[in-house]
Design an enzyme around this catalytic site. Structure first.
Site: not given
Length: 346
Positions: A201, A253
């Site tokens: 991610s 993230h």
């Protein structure tokens, strides 16, 4: 999935990562970037910004991730975990034999145990800092917690990465992907110490970040730029907002996104149209600079911030500092407590 199918940044509690009678796994699921913003922002621009390269690196990344997952399942060897199965159930998809999945109570994403992931290179603070296994900052982005995790990540990578590679080439997109993944791992390690982490991610959010900065640095050559900007901002904000739910690691993230955002200014600036058309101009026409002044300034500023950020973050990490001691509110990026859930042990 769109926002909900987003990248899964899987985090398993350290105290639960054992097998057998040592307890079960608890997953942290993070979102993969939304396939609406899958193509580069040039989709909103002129035909002159069309694809120039054939994408081969992104498909190779997908093949590599799938191959690593198969290896992880082979090493995991679910049928051999007799004690664990007695307590938590039987392997899923037994017909796969050694490649069958762990019981759903152990891993609801249809994959290996956290013990196997840890052995193969998952991110864990104690191993990175105390045992000096810094290579885990990179290896963790190639591991996935299960078929669902792998599928969501690879779908996002295909939609986002192929278009970017076609426009900017494999070198630049490969650098952004890998450095963003490492950037996400570094920030995650600075703030989270009681979990192991696997997933791409951070790298995927880095590609999203580079799309946004690419739009900014090439602002003057786009048509429909406002539509492109609003679409990208909507996708990014929705994905980051999902990260404040329990068991979602938003630090990877954010770290990946910021790294990719800075790299976009450094690697994805486009020459001015007049520079590209210089061969067709009348002889004696004064040559314009290849890039605008603001592009050079953004390039320099981003390069300084990127180098400084990595140096400071890595020094803090390997000195054993806890990022939460320097940022009292940053834990809210990881989980925001509400009447519906608690964040004490997240």
């Amino acid at each position: 999935m769109a926002v909900g199918d987003d990248d899964l940044e899987n985090r398993m509690s350290a105290k639960d990562r054992g097998i057998g009678s040592r307890g079960g796994d608890r997953n942290r699921i993070g979102p993969p970037p939304l396939p609406v913003a899958l193509s580069s922002s040039t989709e909103f621009g002129d035909n002159a910004l069309s694809s120039r390269w054939t994408s081969w690196l992104v498909p190779m990344f997908v093949v590599a991730n799938v191959a690593v997952f198969v290896v992880a399942m082979f090493v995991n060897n679910c049928p051999n975990h007799f004690e664990s199965h007695r307590l938590r159930g039987h392997c899923v998809a037994k017909f796969l034999g050694r490649l069958s999945f762990e019981p759903l109570r152990t891993n609801p994403l249809f994959g290996p145990s956290s013990h196997t992931l840890e052995k193969l290179g998952a991110l864990e603070w104690s191993k990175v800092v105390e045992k000096k296994e810094g290579w885990r900052l990179l290896t963790c982005i190639w591991l996935h917690a299960g078929v669902i995790h792998l599928g969501a990540n690879m779908l996002s990578l295909v939609f986002i990465g192929i278009r970017l590679e076609q426009q900017f080439g494999f070198v630049r997109i490969g650098v952004i992907y890998l450095l963003s993944g490492i950037g996400g791992s570094v920030l995650s390690s600075l703030f989270i110490r009681n979990s192991i982490s696997v997933g791409a991610s951070g790298a995927l959010f880095g590609l999203l970040g580079s799309m946004l900065s690419e739009l900014f640095t090439n602002w003057t050559i786009y048509s429909n730029k406002i539509a492109a900007l609003l679409t990208l901002l909507f996708v990014i904000l929705i994905n980051l907002a999902i990260g404040i739910l329990p068991h979602v690691d938003n630090f990877a993230h954010v770290g990946g996104f910021v790294t990719g955002f800075l790299l976009g200014f450094i690697l994805l600036a486009r020459p001015q149209f007049k520079w590209l058309a210089r061969e067709h101009m009348p002889q004696g026409t004064p040559l314009r600079y290849k890039y605008k002044t603001y592009q050079y300034l953004l390039w320099l500023l981003s390069l300084v911030l990127l180098i400084a950020g990595f140096v400071v973050a890595l020094l803090m990490l390997f000195r054993g500092e806890n990022g939460n001691d320097h940022c009292r509110w940053c834990h809210y990026l990881r989980c925001v407590p509400t009447s519906s859930w608690r964040c004490d042990d997240v």
